[in-house]
Design a protein around this motif. Sequence first.
Motif, short mmCIF file in Angstrom:
data_model
loop_
_atom_site.label_atom_id
_atom_site.label_comp_id
_atom_site.label_asym_id
_atom_site.label_seq_id
_atom_site.Cartn_x
_atom_site.Cartn_y
_atom_site.Cartn_z
N GLU A 44 35.74 41.07 88.03
CA GLU A 44 35.88 39.77 88.68
C GLU A 44 37.35 39.48 88.99
O GLU A 44 37.67 38.97 90.06
CB GLU A 44 35.30 38.66 87.79
CG GLU A 44 33.80 38.72 87.62
CD GLU A 44 33.03 38.55 88.91
OE1 GLU A 44 33.36 37.64 89.70
OE2 GLU A 44 32.09 39.32 89.13
N THR A 82 38.30 41.66 91.98
CA THR A 82 37.73 41.12 93.20
C THR A 82 38.49 39.89 93.67
O THR A 82 38.81 39.75 94.86
CB THR A 82 36.24 40.77 93.00
OG1 THR A 82 35.55 41.93 92.55
CG2 THR A 82 35.60 40.25 94.26
N LEU A 83 38.79 39.00 92.75
CA LEU A 83 39.53 37.80 93.11
C LEU A 83 40.95 38.13 93.57
O LEU A 83 41.44 37.59 94.57
CB LEU A 83 39.57 36.83 91.92
CG LEU A 83 40.11 35.45 92.21
CD1 LEU A 83 39.27 34.76 93.28
CD2 LEU A 83 40.11 34.62 90.94
N ASN A 115 40.86 39.56 97.09
CA ASN A 115 40.59 38.52 98.08
C ASN A 115 41.79 37.62 98.30
O ASN A 115 42.07 37.21 99.43
CB ASN A 115 39.36 37.70 97.67
CG ASN A 115 38.08 38.35 98.11
OD1 ASN A 115 37.74 38.34 99.29
ND2 ASN A 115 37.37 38.98 97.19
N VAL A 116 42.52 37.30 97.24
CA VAL A 116 43.73 36.49 97.40
C VAL A 116 44.79 37.27 98.17
O VAL A 116 45.48 36.72 99.03
CB VAL A 116 44.26 36.03 96.02
CG1 VAL A 116 45.64 35.42 96.15
CG2 VAL A 116 43.30 35.02 95.40
N PRO A 126 43.99 30.58 98.04
CA PRO A 126 42.59 30.16 98.01
C PRO A 126 42.38 28.69 98.42
O PRO A 126 41.29 28.32 98.85
CB PRO A 126 42.18 30.35 96.55
CG PRO A 126 43.16 31.30 95.98
CD PRO A 126 44.42 31.11 96.75
N GLN A 169 35.27 31.30 101.41
CA GLN A 169 34.87 30.97 100.04
C GLN A 169 33.51 31.57 99.71
O GLN A 169 33.31 32.13 98.63
CB GLN A 169 34.84 29.46 99.83
CG GLN A 169 36.20 28.81 99.89
CD GLN A 169 36.12 27.29 99.87
OE1 GLN A 169 35.04 26.71 99.89
NE2 GLN A 169 37.27 26.65 99.84
N THR A 211 33.74 35.42 99.34
CA THR A 211 34.32 35.78 98.04
C THR A 211 33.32 35.54 96.92
O THR A 211 33.17 36.37 96.01
CB THR A 211 35.61 34.98 97.80
OG1 THR A 211 36.53 35.24 98.86
CG2 THR A 211 36.25 35.36 96.48
N MET A 253 31.80 38.38 94.39
CA MET A 253 31.91 38.26 92.94
C MET A 253 30.54 38.29 92.28
O MET A 253 30.35 38.91 91.23
CB MET A 253 32.68 37.00 92.57
CG MET A 253 34.14 37.05 93.01
SD MET A 253 35.07 35.58 92.65
CE MET A 253 35.40 35.85 90.91
#
Length: 80
Positions: free
Chosen positions: A24, A27-28, A31-32, A38, A46, A49, A53
């Motif tokens: 997680e 993945t976060l 994406n950032v 964010p 959103q 993402t 997740m």
Amino acid sequence: GMRDRLSCDPNFFFKLGAEITIDEFITLFVNVAVRGNPLTWNVSEQLATACQMFTAAINDTLIVYFLAPTKASAGKKPEI
């Protein structure tokens, strides 16, 4: 089932939690890095993402579950 895996591997839940938590965060982080702050994401970013997740958590759960040892697999030789 679950009891069989827990009896063979008492650290099963730790391994599951560690796998999900690490994935997680990755993945976060990705994406950032790709999308930027964010707080500036629109709804579609959103949701994309969140779907990534959610899918990662399901995949991690299945991978850890199916690769965990069981009583039936304890005495078998690995199949290669």
